[in-house]
Write an enzyme that holds these catalytic residues in place. Sequence first.
Site, PDB file in Angstrom:
ATOM      1  NE  ARG A   1      -3.627   2.484   0.157  1.00 49.68           N
ATOM      2  CZ  ARG A   1      -4.652   2.814   0.941  1.00 49.68           C
ATOM      3  NH1 ARG A   1      -5.048   1.992   1.900  1.00 49.68           N
ATOM      4  NH2 ARG A   1      -5.272   3.956   0.758  1.00 49.68           N
ATOM      5  N   GLY A   2       0.911   1.952  -1.101  1.00 51.21           N
ATOM      6  CA  GLY A   2       1.858   3.032  -1.299  1.00 51.21           C
ATOM      7  C   GLY A   2       1.880   4.078  -0.205  1.00 51.21           C
TER       8      GLY A   2
ATOM      9  CG  ASP B   1      -0.301   2.106   4.829  1.00 54.12           C
ATOM     10  OD1 ASP B   1      -0.776   3.242   5.008  1.00 54.12           O
ATOM     11  OD2 ASP B   1      -0.960   1.059   4.940  1.00 54.12           O
TER      12      ASP B   1
ATOM     13  CD  GLU C   1      -0.694  -5.223  -6.430  1.00 53.88           C
ATOM     14  OE1 GLU C   1      -0.566  -4.147  -7.045  1.00 53.88           O
ATOM     15  OE2 GLU C   1      -0.041  -5.493  -5.394  1.00 53.88           O
TER      16      GLU C   1
END
Length: 249
Positions: free
Chosen positions: A22-23, A25, A88
């Site tokens: 999760r980018g 985070d 994903e």
Amino acid sequence: MAASSPYYLESCKKYDVFISFRGSDVRPGFLSHMKNELVRNDVDVFVDERIERGQEISTALKVAIGASEISLVIFSQGYACSTWCLEELVKIMECKEFQRQTVIPIFYNIDLSHVRKQLGTYSDAFAKHEESFLYTSEKLQSWRSALTKTANLSGYEYLSDNQDESEFIGKIVSCIGKKLSGDSKLLDGIYKKLTKFVSSMKIETQMGLGSREKGKDGNSKEGQNGSWVTKVKFGSFGNWTPRPKNAPF
């Protein structure tokens, strides 16, 4: 892998490691440090920034997952909030099942049980997914199942309060290096066995055209209908002579 699997076309590996994260985070700090250390150790890493302009993001990510030897999943507080991350993860676990892909979970500042049982922020995330009415019960269950299965795998837990990040990353990079080295040794072993088998073959080729021998009637005759004759000896399996191309059957 059996050809009946829908993923057999992805068996040609292009990347060493795919990282799911999760980018918001982890991108600025932990992910950046992890990626840099992997690259420094000559590991080919795929993260979403490698997607070419004009490509459909979801499709490109799924293709990259299937083309990777190892998937590294960084579970953080907000991972389950992202439906892209969950999609994903489903793909990653499919590749683990059908392609025997190695999957390494990392629990970054989150309790492992929260991922496995969808508690805490993960429970909140699924409540929002359910309230949106955008996803079927089957889709939600597939996400939950992927989270539980991944959390049950052997992985690494990181708590920033009492762990050194660089040392933690070093352990993971070392683990990945050993796994990639093991795969390489396996391929080398297969290659050596194949080379040994091929070298044990005795291949004799002679051209039938123009070679003549005496027949029972004393007249000379052309050998093997004027075609190439190849004899291959497979160790103790004896000789095999192929049928001439213009044979009647």
